[in-house]
Motif scaffolding. Structure first.
Motif, PDB file in Angstrom:
ATOM      1  N   SER A   1       0.781  -1.228   0.000  1.00  0.00           N
ATOM      2  CA  SER A   1       0.000   0.000   0.000  1.00  0.00           C
ATOM      3  C   SER A   1       0.815   1.283   0.000  1.00  0.00           C
ATOM      4  O   SER A   1       0.298   2.331  -0.386  1.00  0.00           O
ATOM      5  N   HIS A   2       2.080   1.245   0.431  1.00  0.00           N
ATOM      6  CA  HIS A   2       2.838   2.488   0.601  1.00  0.00           C
ATOM      7  C   HIS A   2       4.287   2.346   0.166  1.00  0.00           C
ATOM      8  O   HIS A   2       5.183   2.987   0.726  1.00  0.00           O
ATOM      9  N   GLY A   3       4.522   1.549  -0.853  1.00  0.00           N
ATOM     10  CA  GLY A   3       5.859   1.450  -1.416  1.00  0.00           C
ATOM     11  C   GLY A   3       6.827   0.707  -0.515  1.00  0.00           C
ATOM     12  O   GLY A   3       6.441  -0.069   0.367  1.00  0.00           O
TER      13      GLY A   3
ATOM     14  N   LYS B   1       7.556  17.746  -5.078  1.00  0.00           N
ATOM     15  CA  LYS B   1       8.512  17.825  -6.185  1.00  0.00           C
ATOM     16  C   LYS B   1       9.969  17.756  -5.749  1.00  0.00           C
ATOM     17  O   LYS B   1      10.819  17.302  -6.519  1.00  0.00           O
ATOM     18  N   THR B   2      10.296  18.223  -4.549  1.00  0.00           N
ATOM     19  CA  THR B   2      11.700  18.217  -4.141  1.00  0.00           C
ATOM     20  C   THR B   2      12.253  16.807  -4.122  1.00  0.00           C
ATOM     21  O   THR B   2      13.436  16.580  -4.427  1.00  0.00           O
ATOM     22  N   TYR B   3      11.428  15.832  -3.783  1.00  0.00           N
ATOM     23  CA  TYR B   3      11.880  14.444  -3.784  1.00  0.00           C
ATOM     24  C   TYR B   3      12.237  13.991  -5.195  1.00  0.00           C
ATOM     25  O   TYR B   3      13.204  13.257  -5.397  1.00  0.00           O
ATOM     26  N   ALA B   4      11.467  14.428  -6.174  1.00  0.00           N
ATOM     27  CA  ALA B   4      11.786  14.085  -7.562  1.00  0.00           C
ATOM     28  C   ALA B   4      13.084  14.749  -8.002  1.00  0.00           C
ATOM     29  O   ALA B   4      13.904  14.146  -8.700  1.00  0.00           O
ATOM     30  N   THR B   5      13.292  16.003  -7.578  1.00  0.00           N
ATOM     31  CA  THR B   5      14.531  16.703  -7.926  1.00  0.00           C
ATOM     32  C   THR B   5      15.734  16.001  -7.321  1.00  0.00           C
ATOM     33  O   THR B   5      16.758  15.784  -7.987  1.00  0.00           O
ATOM     34  N   MET B   6      15.641  15.634  -6.059  1.00  0.00           N
ATOM     35  CA  MET B   6      16.760  14.933  -5.411  1.00  0.00           C
ATOM     36  C   MET B   6      17.045  13.599  -6.087  1.00  0.00           C
ATOM     37  O   MET B   6      18.204  13.165  -6.153  1.00  0.00           O
ATOM     38  N   GLY B   7      16.007  12.974  -6.609  1.00  0.00           N
ATOM     39  CA  GLY B   7      16.182  11.683  -7.269  1.00  0.00           C
ATOM     40  C   GLY B   7      17.026  11.749  -8.525  1.00  0.00           C
ATOM     41  O   GLY B   7      17.473  10.702  -9.025  1.00  0.00           O
TER      42      GLY B   7
ATOM     43  N   ARG C   1       0.461   7.167  12.877  1.00  0.00           N
ATOM     44  CA  ARG C   1       0.826   6.288  11.759  1.00  0.00           C
ATOM     45  C   ARG C   1       0.320   6.862  10.434  1.00  0.00           C
ATOM     46  O   ARG C   1       1.002   6.807   9.403  1.00  0.00           O
ATOM     47  N   GLY C   2      -0.894   7.394  10.468  1.00  0.00           N
ATOM     48  CA  GLY C   2      -1.496   7.907   9.242  1.00  0.00           C
ATOM     49  C   GLY C   2      -0.706   9.032   8.610  1.00  0.00           C
ATOM     50  O   GLY C   2      -0.701   9.190   7.383  1.00  0.00           O
ATOM     51  N   ARG C   3      -0.025   9.826   9.425  1.00  0.00           N
ATOM     52  CA  ARG C   3       0.802  10.904   8.886  1.00  0.00           C
ATOM     53  C   ARG C   3       1.935  10.357   8.024  1.00  0.00           C
ATOM     54  O   ARG C   3       2.255  10.911   6.964  1.00  0.00           O
ATOM     55  N   TYR C   4       2.571   9.292   8.487  1.00  0.00           N
ATOM     56  CA  TYR C   4       3.644   8.682   7.697  1.00  0.00           C
ATOM     57  C   TYR C   4       3.074   8.040   6.433  1.00  0.00           C
ATOM     58  O   TYR C   4       3.663   8.142   5.337  1.00  0.00           O
ATOM     59  N   LYS C   5       1.942   7.374   6.574  1.00  0.00           N
ATOM     60  CA  LYS C   5       1.332   6.752   5.397  1.00  0.00           C
ATOM     61  C   LYS C   5       0.947   7.791   4.360  1.00  0.00           C
ATOM     62  O   LYS C   5       1.083   7.554   3.152  1.00  0.00           O
ATOM     63  N   TYR C   6       0.481   8.945   4.839  1.00  0.00           N
ATOM     64  CA  TYR C   6       0.123  10.013   3.903  1.00  0.00           C
ATOM     65  C   TYR C   6       1.328  10.426   3.062  1.00  0.00           C
ATOM     66  O   TYR C   6       1.232  10.525   1.831  1.00  0.00           O
ATOM     67  N   ASN C   7       2.461  10.675   3.689  1.00  0.00           N
ATOM     68  CA  ASN C   7       3.650  11.077   2.924  1.00  0.00           C
ATOM     69  C   ASN C   7       4.044  10.015   1.915  1.00  0.00           C
ATOM     70  O   ASN C   7       4.482  10.333   0.795  1.00  0.00           O
ATOM     71  N   GLN C   8       3.891   8.743   2.286  1.00  0.00           N
ATOM     72  CA  GLN C   8       4.263   7.648   1.381  1.00  0.00           C
ATOM     73  C   GLN C   8       3.245   7.444   0.264  1.00  0.00           C
ATOM     74  O   GLN C   8       3.467   6.613  -0.631  1.00  0.00           O
ATOM     75  N   MET C   9       2.160   8.193   0.256  1.00  0.00           N
ATOM     76  CA  MET C   9       1.219   8.140  -0.856  1.00  0.00           C
ATOM     77  C   MET C   9       1.694   8.952  -2.050  1.00  0.00           C
ATOM     78  O   MET C   9       1.197   8.777  -3.159  1.00  0.00           O
ATOM     79  N   ASP C  10       2.665   9.838  -1.820  1.00  0.00           N
ATOM     80  CA  ASP C  10       3.153  10.675  -2.913  1.00  0.00           C
ATOM     81  C   ASP C  10       4.058   9.868  -3.837  1.00  0.00           C
ATOM     82  O   ASP C  10       4.969   9.164  -3.389  1.00  0.00           O
ATOM     83  N   GLU C  11       3.848   9.991  -5.136  1.00  0.00           N
ATOM     84  CA  GLU C  11       4.607   9.183  -6.089  1.00  0.00           C
ATOM     85  C   GLU C  11       6.091   9.534  -6.090  1.00  0.00           C
ATOM     86  O   GLU C  11       6.949   8.660  -6.266  1.00  0.00           O
ATOM     87  N   HIS C  12       6.426  10.800  -5.889  1.00  0.00           N
ATOM     88  CA  HIS C  12       7.843  11.189  -5.874  1.00  0.00           C
ATOM     89  C   HIS C  12       8.542  10.646  -4.633  1.00  0.00           C
ATOM     90  O   HIS C  12       9.694  10.202  -4.712  1.00  0.00           O
ATOM     91  N   VAL C  13       7.850  10.676  -3.498  1.00  0.00           N
ATOM     92  CA  VAL C  13       8.421  10.113  -2.275  1.00  0.00           C
ATOM     93  C   VAL C  13       8.631   8.619  -2.440  1.00  0.00           C
ATOM     94  O   VAL C  13       9.692   8.086  -2.095  1.00  0.00           O
ATOM     95  N   GLN C  14       7.637   7.923  -2.979  1.00  0.00           N
ATOM     96  CA  GLN C  14       7.768   6.474  -3.164  1.00  0.00           C
ATOM     97  C   GLN C  14       8.935   6.125  -4.073  1.00  0.00           C
ATOM     98  O   GLN C  14       9.720   5.220  -3.777  1.00  0.00           O
ATOM     99  N   ALA C  15       9.063   6.832  -5.188  1.00  0.00           N
ATOM    100  CA  ALA C  15      10.144   6.526  -6.126  1.00  0.00           C
ATOM    101  C   ALA C  15      11.512   6.790  -5.502  1.00  0.00           C
ATOM    102  O   ALA C  15      12.452   6.011  -5.676  1.00  0.00           O
TER     103      ALA C  15
END
Length: 520
Positions: A40-42, A161-167, A218-232
């Motif tokens: 569910s969260h990468g 977007k910053t996560y995508a830039t760092m990637g 817990r839900g706060r962490y799961k929320y961040n992991q819903m972002d596609e850039h964070v997951q990648a």
């Protein structure tokens, strides 16, 4: 409410799903649409060392989870590491130490899950990768920043977007310098700002109020992991996590009083902190310390060129007060005696060229508990610009030890203040002069409101070499305004020089410097 955003393929060819894992559970692998578990969260990896690291994932139901690792992306040489049970007690998360890997080895890991109520219902696999630490000299590149999903600025149309830039930078690892979540920052579908309206296109109930229950943290962490850039990014880069205040509530300390905060029905800071700590360790790939399972401070050895010392300025502190005590004792504790003793011993024993001290709060920037009234010391500096007092006493003692024991090449990396800066500290311009010169670099936020810059305290003689911040007249800028920052560090194997770059979300290099190593 938006549906979950699943991982996508990246340029590195990460397999968010695949076909090679059918049958890997040594069970009848009958894939039944709509009945098999879903990741569910990468995935995440963390605390990579010379022989392995930690890996993490979460499923959507009670499951038996198989973990395999390989040195090839095809998993041609896959070996089983563990079979884990994902149960409601851990919110269906699992994490596991991967050991027995060669140094400086690319590791591909793969999770597959079977429904514990129907072992024939087997998931599609999900994969990630990390590289183990070297034991010989090689070029190193890593990043750091902090502050994710703060001030109500959540996942918008463009994601984090910053996560995508760092990637784009092929990092060996990433230091998340705290404020990994904002448990105290409710989100709404829309939030106005000076230049328009920000829209949170993804919301879940756990982020629409302050976190009080374990499930809400817990839900706060799961929320961040819903972002596609964070997951990648998490699937391709190992994290070194530390925490700060917003994992619990703003500026929390033993003296925090929530009695007048109508958002909270639970007023006990110790209880909120206990729930927050459990969620932090469940929802991240931070390694376990058997003697102190909730411990955050630790050392990560990264070959002959680099040791990283991850600090915890939150768990052991005394209450935030005026910070004017002239002798160490009640009210002056920040890191605490045990952590200080550990840090001194680890620094003295280190043979690495560079000793990076990752601190969740800065040394010289004045951070007030009550910013409006400018009272209560929240970080280190107390604003009197004189000799060390209050929490400054611990830092003065540490800096004196580093000088006296000839511990060379210490560099401090930090976040927390929601802008980026470079500070050079020198005893020649300091009130306290018993230390060797050093640098402190500040970055953040990753995806939160932008603030600052803050006033500098002169006790340890900082000089601001660079700063970029929105200015006091424009506080709490949303991520769409571009004031999102991260730092990059490169260590050259041939020269052993360290290059530090301060970057923004648009991948613009704002400022850089090259540090030459000193020889003991």
């Amino acid at each position: 409410m938006s549906s979950l955003i699943l991982p996508r393929l990246t340029r590195r060819g990460l397999l968010a799903t695949g076909t090679a894992a059918a049958g890997v559970l040594a069970l009848p692998a009958i894939l039944r649409a709509g009945t098999a578990p879903v990741f569910s969260h990468g995935v995440q990896s963390g605390d990579a060392h010379a022989a392995g690291g930690m890996v993490w994932t979460r499923v959507d139901r009670p499951s038996r989870v198989l973990l395999e690792v390989s040195t090839t992306e095809s998993f041609a040489d896959a070996r089983r590491v563990a079979v884990l049970n994902a149960l409601p007690a851990s919110d269906l998360t699992v994490k596991c130490a991967v050991d027995g890997v060669a140094p400086d080895q690319q590791v591909f890991y793969r999770f597959t899950a079977a429904d514990l109520s129907d072992l024939n219902a087997v998931s599609q696999p999900i994969t990630g990768r990390f590289r183990t630490a070297p034991t010989e000299k090689r070029n190193i590149r890593f990043g750091w920043s902090g502050d994710t999903a703060g001030q109500g600025w959540g996942i918008g149309p463009e994601g984090m977007k910053t996560y995508a830039t760092m990637g784009q930078h092929e990092l060996d690892f990433f230091i998340h310098s705290g404020d990994t979540i904002y448990a105290d920052g409710p989100m709404k579908p829309e939030q106005e700002h000076a230049n328009g309206v920000w829209k949170n296109t993804v919301l879940i109930p756990e982020v629409e109020k302050v976190a009080e229950t374990l499930d809400e943290f817990r839900g706060r962490y799961k929320y961040n992991q819903m972002d596609e850039h964070v997951q990648a990014f998490c699937a391709s880069v190992p994290f070194l996590y530390q925490w700060d205040d917003h994992e619990v509530t703003n500026n929390w300390s033993p003296g925090k009083d929530l009695s007048a905060d109508d958002r909270y029905t639970e007023k006990s800071i110790p209880l909120l902190a206990a729930r927050a700590g459990q969620a932090f360790h469940e929802m991240t790939p931070i390694s376990y310390t058997p003697a102190e399972p909730g411990r955050v401070y630790r050392k990560i050895a990264y070959g002959p060129l680099l040791d990283i010392f991850m600090l915890d300025l939150r768990s052991y502190r005394d209450a935030n007060d005026a910070g004017m005590q002239t002798e160490a004792g009640d009210g002056t504790t920040l890191l605490g005696a045990a952590q200080i003793e550990w840090l001194k011993g680890a620094l003295k024993a280190s043979t690495a060229t560079w000793k990076v001290i990752a601190s969740d709060m800065p040394i010289g920037i004045i951070v007030w508990d009550n910013a409006k009234e400018k009272r209560g010391v929240e970080a280190v500096a107390n604003g009197d610009h004189g000799g060390p007092k209050g929490r400054e006493l611990e830092i003065a003692d540490l800096l004196r030890f580093i000088r006296d024991q000839k511990v060379t090449n210490t560099v401090w990396l930090t976040a927390d203040v929601h802008y980026t800066a470079a500070h050079e500290y020198s005893p020649e311009r300091a009130e306290f002069q018993e230390f060797a010169p050093f640098w402190e670099f500040v970055s953040g936020p990753l995806h939160a409101g932008s603030f600052g810059p803050g006033e500098m305290d002169r006790t340890f003689g900082p000089e601001v070499k660079f700063v970029k911040a929105p200015g006091a007249e424009r506080p709490n800028l949303p991520p769409s305004e571009g004031m999102q920052f991260f730092g990059l560090v490169d260590i050259d194997a041939a020269t052993e020089q360290m290059k530090v770059r301060l970057m923004d979300v648009g991948n613009t290099e704002l400022w850089s410097t090259v540090l030459d190593p000193l020889r003991a």
